[in-house]
Design an enzyme around this catalytic site. Structure first.
Site, PDB file in Angstrom:
ATOM      1  N   CYS A 256       5.395   3.055 -19.665  1.00 43.30           N
ATOM      2  CA  CYS A 256       5.534   3.950 -18.510  1.00 43.30           C
ATOM      3  C   CYS A 256       6.143   3.255 -17.296  1.00 43.30           C
ATOM      4  O   CYS A 256       7.110   3.745 -16.702  1.00 43.30           O
ATOM      5  CB  CYS A 256       4.182   4.600 -18.171  1.00 43.30           C
ATOM      6  SG  CYS A 256       2.935   3.473 -17.504  1.00 43.30           S
ATOM      7  N   HIS A 304      -1.071   5.021 -15.120  1.00 40.36           N
ATOM      8  CA  HIS A 304       0.099   5.702 -15.687  1.00 40.36           C
ATOM      9  C   HIS A 304       1.012   6.172 -14.558  1.00 40.36           C
ATOM     10  O   HIS A 304       0.548   6.540 -13.482  1.00 40.36           O
ATOM     11  CB  HIS A 304      -0.324   6.889 -16.547  1.00 40.36           C
ATOM     12  CG  HIS A 304       0.805   7.456 -17.360  1.00 40.36           C
ATOM     13  ND1 HIS A 304       1.343   6.799 -18.446  1.00 40.36           N
ATOM     14  CD2 HIS A 304       1.526   8.605 -17.218  1.00 40.36           C
ATOM     15  CE1 HIS A 304       2.327   7.535 -18.956  1.00 40.36           C
ATOM     16  NE2 HIS A 304       2.457   8.620 -18.215  1.00 40.36           N
ATOM     17  N   HIS A 316       8.595  10.768 -18.373  1.00 43.21           N
ATOM     18  CA  HIS A 316       7.715   9.607 -18.500  1.00 43.21           C
ATOM     19  C   HIS A 316       7.671   9.144 -19.943  1.00 43.21           C
ATOM     20  O   HIS A 316       8.106   9.840 -20.862  1.00 43.21           O
ATOM     21  CB  HIS A 316       6.298   9.931 -17.994  1.00 43.21           C
ATOM     22  CG  HIS A 316       5.521  10.857 -18.879  1.00 43.21           C
ATOM     23  ND1 HIS A 316       4.172  10.697 -19.128  1.00 43.21           N
ATOM     24  CD2 HIS A 316       5.893  11.965 -19.561  1.00 43.21           C
ATOM     25  CE1 HIS A 316       3.738  11.659 -19.916  1.00 43.21           C
ATOM     26  NE2 HIS A 316       4.760  12.439 -20.203  1.00 43.21           N
TER      27      HIS A 316
END
Length: 341
Positions: A256, A304, A316
């Protein structure tokens, strides 16, 4: 013909120690066993998990594992930074050490020469010059030169010792971070093995190979923006479909924070490969003022991050086994937005 009287046949004797059972008893027992077998319920086979159950298990597992991944990224980033600092200090120390050594050698030679010639040399100078004041001036000059030399040596040695102390601290920290890196690398293997097991379950479930969500849910970017943010957004959109690999920063795979680092790197903005650091590298913006290119972070520990592309959508790298994709930002608990660049 004479009739032979009927005689009842005596049964053969049963061997000693064996009980006598009739065929009827054995038959009844066999029939009862068959009846019982027929009446017992069959043991139900364990039902294979559904695709939805596997997906839910993967999501839950990943929510627990991703913080470890970002910690791994953090340690790696700090380790590289500290190794560079240590190398820079080593470059500073080397000339200082050489300068200190040369100066100390020079002082050693002066002391050795004075020791060999002794006080008699001062008397010889007096006889040659014939002036005590001249000799006094010469000795004062020599003394001043010696003091200046000593002060220079002291300054060089102090600077060298200061850099040495800083480097020792850094090297101790680097050693600790190397140990952390090794421990996290071992956890990485465990994580990979667990995710591989879950992925295999998913593949087994009716030959399922997808992630359960479309990679594209509309045009990317959802709304147009120019400038560096536009470059970052278009770069992120171009990575859709590429695999998730933790610790990866592109160009063929990403995690990520690796994706956001790569996207903004193409726009000329340097981000650290760690979500916590990226949070501190941007300025806070509200959701109402968020625009394409902003970083959107999730969960209270910021483990994240995605790149906002407009209309409540981000690009993402979700997790292992799920490629880079577009997704609604409300799919996870939002921690906040940051603007970089």
């Amino acid at each position: 013909m004479a009739l032979v009287p009927f005689q009842r046949r005596t049964p053969d004797p049963v061997p000693a120690g064996r009980p006598r059972r009739s065929r009827a008893v054995f038959g009844a027992l066999a029939l009862a066993a068959l009846v019982c077998v027929g009446l017992l319920p069959a043991t139900p086979a364990t039902a294979a998990p559904s695709i939805e159950e596997i997906e839910a298990q993967l999501d839950k597992q990943w929510e627990q594992l991703e913080p470890t991944i970002e910690q791994f990224n953090k340690v790696r980033s700090q380790l590289r930074s500290n190794q560079k600092k240590s190398a820079d200090l080593a470059e500073k120390i080397e000339p200082l050490a050489l300068q200190a050594e040369l100066s100390m050698n020079k002082m050693s030679r002066l002391a050795s020469r004075y020791y060999k010639t002794g006080p008699g040399s001062d008397l010889n100078a007096l006889l040659v010059t014939g002036s005590a004041s001249t000799l006094t001036d010469q000795l004062a000059l020599l003394d001043r030169l010696a003091r200046d030399e000593q002060e220079q040596i002291a300054a060089v040695v102090a600077a060298r010792d200061k850099y040495d102390a800083e480097k020792r601290k850094l090297d101790d920290l680097i050693e600790q971070q190397r140990k952390q890196d090794a421990e996290l690398a071992a956890k990485k293997k465990q994580i990979d093995a667990e995710m591989k097991r879950l992925e295999q379950l998913r593949l087994t479930a009716a030959g399922y190979t997808g992630s359960g969500a479309a990679q594209r849910i509309g045009p990317c970017p959802a709304t147009y923006i120019g400038g560096p943010a536009g470059v970052a957004v278009r770069t992120a959109c171009a990575q859709i479909g590429k695999p998730y690999v933790w610790g990866a920063t592109g160009p063929s795979s990403f995690d990520c924070s690796g994706l956001t680092q790569y996207a903004w790197g193409k726009a000329g903005v340097s981000l650290t490969h760690f979500t916590g650091a990226q949070w501190n590298q941007g300025s806070t913006v509200s959701r109402a003022n968020a625009r394409p290119g902003d970083l959107v972070f999730f969960y209270s520990d910021l483990h994240h991050v995605g790149l906002y592309v407009g209309n409540g959508i981000m690009v993402h790298a979700p997790r292992s086994g799920t490629p880079v994709q577009m997704q609604q930002i409300d799919a996870m608990p939002i921690a906040g937005f940051k603007r970089v660049g």
